[in-house]
Design an enzyme around this catalytic site. Sequence first.
Site, mmCIF file in Angstrom:
data_model
loop_
_atom_site.group_PDB
_atom_site.id
_atom_site.type_symbol
_atom_site.label_atom_id
_atom_site.label_comp_id
_atom_site.label_asym_id
_atom_site.label_seq_id
_atom_site.Cartn_x
_atom_site.Cartn_y
_atom_site.Cartn_z
ATOM 1 N N GLU A 1 0.852 -1.189 0.000
ATOM 2 C CA GLU A 1 0.000 0.000 0.000
ATOM 3 C C GLU A 1 0.887 1.238 0.000
ATOM 4 O O GLU A 1 0.423 2.341 0.244
ATOM 5 C CB GLU A 1 -0.980 -0.017 1.169
ATOM 6 C CG GLU A 1 -0.376 -0.157 2.530
ATOM 7 C CD GLU A 1 -1.439 -0.210 3.613
ATOM 8 O OE1 GLU A 1 -2.070 0.814 3.856
ATOM 9 O OE2 GLU A 1 -1.616 -1.286 4.208
ATOM 10 N N CYS B 1 -3.584 -3.519 4.285
ATOM 11 C CA CYS B 1 -2.692 -4.580 4.774
ATOM 12 C C CYS B 1 -3.131 -5.976 4.332
ATOM 13 O O CYS B 1 -2.427 -6.957 4.573
ATOM 14 C CB CYS B 1 -2.617 -4.541 6.298
ATOM 15 S SG CYS B 1 -2.086 -2.960 6.929
ATOM 16 N N HIS C 1 -2.641 -10.077 11.874
ATOM 17 C CA HIS C 1 -2.075 -8.823 11.393
ATOM 18 C C HIS C 1 -1.807 -7.949 12.624
ATOM 19 O O HIS C 1 -2.676 -7.819 13.490
ATOM 20 C CB HIS C 1 -3.058 -8.120 10.445
ATOM 21 C CG HIS C 1 -2.706 -6.694 10.203
ATOM 22 N ND1 HIS C 1 -1.493 -6.320 9.685
ATOM 23 C CD2 HIS C 1 -3.383 -5.535 10.472
ATOM 24 C CE1 HIS C 1 -1.442 -5.000 9.615
ATOM 25 N NE2 HIS C 1 -2.574 -4.502 10.080
#
Length: 385
Positions: free
Chosen positions: A80, A112, A234
């Site tokens: 990103e 993400c 994450h």
Amino acid sequence: MTAIGIHDLELATTHHVLNLADLAESQGIDPNKYHTGLGQDQVSMPAPDEDVVTMGAAAAQKIIERHGTGGIRTLLFATETGLDQSKAAGVWVHELLDLFSYVRVAEFKQACYAGTAALQSALGIVARNPSERVLIISSDVARYELDSPGEPTQGAGAVAMLIAADPDVLTIEPVSGVYTDDVDDFWRPNDSTTAVVDGRLSVRAYLDAVTGSWDDLASRGGPGADTLARMVYHQPFTKMAVKAHAHLARHTGVDLGEGGLELGSVYNRRLGNIYTASLYASLLSLLDHDEDLTGERIGLFSYGSGLVSELFTGIVQPGYRGVDRRTRVEALIDARVPLDVASYRDLHSRELPSAVDVEMPRITKGPFRFAGIKDRARFYQRTGN
Ligand code: HMG
């Protein structure tokens, strides 16, 4: 059905590091807010001649040294931190690694989550032709505005993965749970080098995505929560994984225990948020630090603001430890050069307009460097290191 999954993985990070104790001191904040409250100790910071391409190429180079390029017909680059609106960053990596012209390259974007989108695509490619292997690079530089609440959750790094049939590290199981919703919790407009974020909303959206993904996984006949030996999440900051794990346990009604969260956060505490690579850095951390995971089922939760998320599972394979990986990763992380807060702020504030030709100073000790911009195009070099 052929088992497909992660055959090898490797991490790379930056030349510099910012210690969050120094940042806290400069802000007059109790450092425990960062160490305990967020679960973060350091932030990796790129030197001027480093970016997502140099980090990604450095990680992927190690995989190619170990496995060669045979069977690789696809390179998927997840980020990103887009460097160009048109060209995939992976094309520069393709050149730096001297890959064959028959290797297709594309870039994946969804905050993400993009590394996991690349992984799902790679599983499909290998399922169609098990003799093919796919190289995935997830690489990012997380940047928030100076003096904003997001600042201690910055970071930078890359994880490269080789996806193959009969993998050495982790077979990915076929059922996964997906949850997508249009939420403005975090995004980066085209004209901004830093993210726009609603921190509180982002934490709530992440937790909703955990349960939404779980419910989809369960409704599709995925494995029961009581079969998950470990979970990796994450990690925008490592405490987020702790919150998510407790939330999942409450939702499923199953005691998930500690879930290996501490061992799965050792690298992330020191790298900061590395966006697309964060989940896979956590996986690496768990594999490198846990006692013996052979045959165990691991749950993986991937989250990308905006939002798309996925909860899927894998079974750890006997060859998962790799050779000297933990020593190598620790040495890389330890070797970073600390920045004082004034130098960090100076580096953070640099602008790089594409309309001005520039040659970057030689700082990085990594194998590749971002050399500069000429006629609006970026160019890269091998350093010989
Ligand atoms: P904040 O307002 O600075 O912090 O923002 P806080 O006041 O909420 O405090 C954080 C924690 O520290 C709290 O713990 C405090 O109690 C504790 P909690 O209640 O949450 O368990 N605390 C202390 N602990 C010990 N000693 C002390 C002390 N003081 C306070 N002295 C926030 C925090 C995360 C919102 C901010 O850093 C931020 O906006 N970060 C960026 C957004 C983010 O990371 N969101 C996470 C979910 S979204 C996501 O994961 C996607 C993302 O990776 C992007 C993508 O997908 O591309 C971000």
